[in-house]
Write an enzyme that holds these catalytic residues in place. Structure first.
Site, mmCIF file in Angstrom:
data_model
loop_
_atom_site.group_PDB
_atom_site.id
_atom_site.type_symbol
_atom_site.label_atom_id
_atom_site.label_comp_id
_atom_site.label_asym_id
_atom_site.label_seq_id
_atom_site.Cartn_x
_atom_site.Cartn_y
_atom_site.Cartn_z
ATOM 1 N N LEU A 172 0.798 -1.227 0.000
ATOM 2 C CA LEU A 172 0.000 0.000 0.000
ATOM 3 C C LEU A 172 0.831 1.276 0.000
ATOM 4 C CD1 LEU A 172 -2.821 -1.127 2.447
ATOM 5 C CD2 LEU A 172 -2.815 -1.161 -0.056
ATOM 6 N N SER A 173 2.139 1.141 -0.173
ATOM 7 C CA SER A 173 2.957 2.352 -0.252
ATOM 8 C C SER A 173 2.869 2.937 -1.658
ATOM 9 C CB SER A 173 4.412 2.073 0.136
ATOM 10 O OG SER A 173 5.032 1.261 -0.815
ATOM 11 N N HIS A 174 3.070 4.234 -1.741
ATOM 12 C CA HIS A 174 2.955 4.941 -3.012
ATOM 13 C C HIS A 174 4.281 4.927 -3.766
ATOM 14 C CE1 HIS A 174 -0.272 6.656 -0.544
ATOM 15 N NE2 HIS A 174 -0.900 6.854 -1.677
ATOM 16 N N MET B 277 8.814 4.780 4.819
ATOM 17 C CA MET B 277 8.926 3.378 4.391
ATOM 18 C C MET B 277 10.146 3.181 3.500
ATOM 19 S SD MET B 277 6.719 1.943 6.148
ATOM 20 C CE MET B 277 7.249 0.353 5.564
ATOM 21 N N GLU B 278 10.466 4.161 2.693
ATOM 22 C CA GLU B 278 11.643 4.071 1.830
ATOM 23 C C GLU B 278 12.925 4.035 2.670
ATOM 24 O OE1 GLU B 278 8.257 5.012 -0.595
ATOM 25 O OE2 GLU B 278 8.938 5.870 1.294
ATOM 26 N N ASP C 282 23.870 -11.370 4.108
ATOM 27 C CA ASP C 282 24.049 -12.269 2.962
ATOM 28 C C ASP C 282 25.514 -12.426 2.591
ATOM 29 O OD1 ASP C 282 23.147 -13.854 0.650
ATOM 30 O OD2 ASP C 282 23.862 -12.130 -0.502
#
Length: 160
Positions: A74-76, A112-113, A127
Protein backbone atom coordinates in the site's frame (compact mmCIF):
# COMPACT_ATOMS: atom_id res chain seq x y z
CA UNK A 1 -7.24 4.33 17.20
CA UNK A 2 -7.78 4.87 13.49
CA UNK A 3 -5.63 3.39 10.72
CA UNK A 4 -5.84 5.15 7.38
CA UNK A 5 -5.05 2.09 5.23
CA UNK A 6 -8.55 0.68 5.78
CA UNK A 7 -11.90 1.90 4.55
CA UNK A 8 -15.14 1.95 6.57
CA UNK A 9 -15.75 -1.73 5.73
CA UNK A 10 -12.29 -2.75 6.94
CA UNK A 11 -10.91 -3.32 3.43
CA UNK A 12 -7.27 -2.49 2.79
CA UNK A 13 -6.87 0.61 0.61
CA UNK A 14 -4.14 2.84 -0.70
CA UNK A 15 -4.52 6.26 0.91
CA UNK A 16 -5.56 8.92 -1.60
CA UNK A 17 -2.94 11.67 -1.50
CA UNK A 18 -3.88 13.30 -4.79
CA UNK A 19 -5.31 16.37 -3.03
CA UNK A 20 -2.06 17.12 -1.18
CA UNK A 21 0.59 19.54 -2.41
CA UNK A 22 4.13 18.20 -2.75
CA UNK A 23 6.50 19.26 0.02
CA UNK A 24 10.04 18.25 0.85
CA UNK A 25 9.88 14.98 2.76
CA UNK A 26 12.88 13.63 4.67
CA UNK A 27 13.17 10.44 6.68
CA UNK A 28 16.07 8.81 8.47
CA UNK A 29 15.95 5.17 9.54
CA UNK A 30 18.47 2.89 11.17
CA UNK A 31 19.30 -0.78 11.63
CA UNK A 32 22.02 -2.66 13.45
CA UNK A 33 23.92 -5.78 12.38
CA UNK A 34 25.65 -7.80 15.11
CA UNK A 35 28.59 -9.95 13.97
CA UNK A 36 31.68 -11.41 15.55
CA UNK A 37 34.43 -8.80 16.06
CA UNK A 38 36.84 -10.59 13.67
CA UNK A 39 34.23 -10.44 10.88
CA UNK A 40 33.63 -6.74 11.56
CA UNK A 41 37.38 -6.18 11.30
CA UNK A 42 37.53 -8.08 8.00
CA UNK A 43 34.61 -6.03 6.65
CA UNK A 44 36.19 -2.76 7.71
CA UNK A 45 39.54 -3.75 6.18
CA UNK A 46 37.82 -5.07 3.01
CA UNK A 47 39.32 -8.52 3.50
CA UNK A 48 36.22 -10.67 2.94
CA UNK A 49 36.02 -13.29 0.21
CA UNK A 50 33.06 -11.45 -1.36
CA UNK A 51 34.78 -8.08 -1.60
CA UNK A 52 33.74 -4.71 -0.20
CA UNK A 53 30.72 -5.67 1.91
CA UNK A 54 29.74 -2.12 2.86
CA UNK A 55 29.93 -0.80 -0.71
CA UNK A 56 27.65 -3.58 -1.97
CA UNK A 57 25.29 -3.17 1.00
CA UNK A 58 25.09 0.59 0.37
CA UNK A 59 24.08 0.01 -3.26
CA UNK A 60 21.50 -2.57 -2.18
CA UNK A 61 19.99 -0.11 0.29
CA UNK A 62 19.77 2.64 -2.31
CA UNK A 63 18.13 0.28 -4.81
CA UNK A 64 15.72 -0.97 -2.13
CA UNK A 65 14.52 2.54 -1.29
CA UNK A 66 13.64 3.01 -4.96
CA UNK A 67 11.72 -0.30 -5.01
CA UNK A 68 9.71 0.18 -1.82
CA UNK A 69 6.37 0.50 -3.63
CA UNK A 70 7.04 -2.89 -5.25
CA UNK A 71 7.63 -4.49 -1.84
CA UNK A 72 5.11 -2.82 0.48
CA UNK A 73 1.65 -3.27 -1.07
CA UNK A 74 0.00 0.00 0.00
CA UNK A 75 2.96 2.35 -0.25
CA UNK A 76 2.96 4.94 -3.01
CA UNK A 77 5.47 4.94 -5.85
CA UNK A 78 7.57 8.04 -5.26
CA UNK A 79 10.07 10.09 -7.22
CA UNK A 80 12.95 9.88 -4.77
CA UNK A 81 15.50 12.66 -5.05
CA UNK A 82 18.19 11.36 -2.71
CA UNK A 83 19.11 8.22 -0.79
CA UNK A 84 22.18 8.11 1.44
CA UNK A 85 23.31 5.04 3.36
CA UNK A 86 26.01 5.40 5.99
CA UNK A 87 27.73 3.06 8.42
CA UNK A 88 29.23 3.24 11.89
CA UNK A 89 31.52 0.34 12.66
CA UNK A 90 32.27 -0.78 16.21
CA UNK A 91 34.90 -3.53 16.02
CA UNK A 92 35.01 -4.22 19.74
CA UNK A 93 31.25 -4.61 20.07
CA UNK A 94 30.93 -6.55 16.82
CA UNK A 95 28.38 -4.11 15.52
CA UNK A 96 27.68 -2.24 12.29
CA UNK A 97 25.19 0.59 12.55
CA UNK A 98 23.31 1.57 9.41
CA UNK A 99 21.64 4.90 8.78
CA UNK A 100 19.52 5.51 5.67
CA UNK A 101 18.30 8.97 4.71
CA UNK A 102 15.72 9.51 1.97
CA UNK A 103 14.53 12.80 0.48
CA UNK A 104 11.75 13.53 -1.99
CA UNK A 105 9.51 16.37 -3.04
CA UNK A 106 6.26 14.44 -2.68
CA UNK A 107 2.68 14.30 -1.39
CA UNK A 108 3.42 11.59 1.17
CA UNK A 109 6.27 10.72 3.49
CA UNK A 110 9.36 8.65 2.77
CA UNK A 111 9.54 6.74 6.05
CA UNK A 112 8.93 3.38 4.39
CA UNK A 113 11.64 4.07 1.83
CA UNK A 114 14.15 4.88 4.57
CA UNK A 115 13.14 1.83 6.63
CA UNK A 116 13.35 -0.43 3.57
CA UNK A 117 16.79 0.95 2.70
CA UNK A 118 18.07 0.31 6.25
CA UNK A 119 16.59 -3.21 6.37
CA UNK A 120 17.87 -4.31 2.96
CA UNK A 121 21.30 -2.84 3.68
CA UNK A 122 21.43 -4.96 6.84
CA UNK A 123 20.20 -8.04 4.99
CA UNK A 124 22.91 -7.55 2.38
CA UNK A 125 25.61 -7.42 5.05
CA UNK A 126 24.14 -10.65 6.40
CA UNK A 127 24.05 -12.27 2.96
CA UNK A 128 27.65 -11.39 2.20
CA UNK A 129 28.91 -12.70 5.55
CA UNK A 130 26.64 -15.65 6.34
CA UNK A 131 29.12 -18.20 5.02
CA UNK A 132 31.67 -17.08 7.59
CA UNK A 133 29.49 -16.27 10.61
CA UNK A 134 26.23 -18.18 11.23
CA UNK A 135 25.48 -16.16 14.36
CA UNK A 136 24.80 -12.81 12.67
CA UNK A 137 21.72 -10.98 13.89
CA UNK A 138 19.87 -7.95 12.59
CA UNK A 139 17.89 -5.71 14.86
CA UNK A 140 16.75 -2.31 15.96
CA UNK A 141 15.22 -1.33 12.62
CA UNK A 142 13.60 1.98 13.45
CA UNK A 143 12.62 5.41 12.26
CA UNK A 144 14.91 8.07 13.72
CA UNK A 145 13.57 11.22 12.11
CA UNK A 146 10.97 12.46 9.68
CA UNK A 147 9.88 15.85 8.47
CA UNK A 148 7.59 17.36 5.89
CA UNK A 149 3.84 17.18 5.62
CA UNK A 150 1.09 18.06 8.04
CA UNK A 151 2.26 15.87 10.92
CA UNK A 152 5.42 17.96 11.30
CA UNK A 153 8.75 16.81 12.63
CA UNK A 154 9.28 13.52 14.46
CA UNK A 155 12.57 12.76 16.18
CA UNK A 156 13.14 9.53 18.11
CA UNK A 157 14.72 9.95 21.50
CA UNK A 158 17.65 7.51 21.39
CA UNK A 159 18.95 6.11 24.63
CA UNK A 160 22.64 5.23 24.80
Amino acid sequence: MEFNHFDEAGQAIMVDVSHKQPTLRIAVAAATVHLSPPIVTAIEEKRTSKGDVLAVARLAGIAAAKKTADLIPLSHPLAIHNVAVNFTVDRDAGRIGITATVKALERTGVEMEAMTAAAVTALTVYDMCKGTDKGITIGDIRLLHKEGGKSGVYRREETP
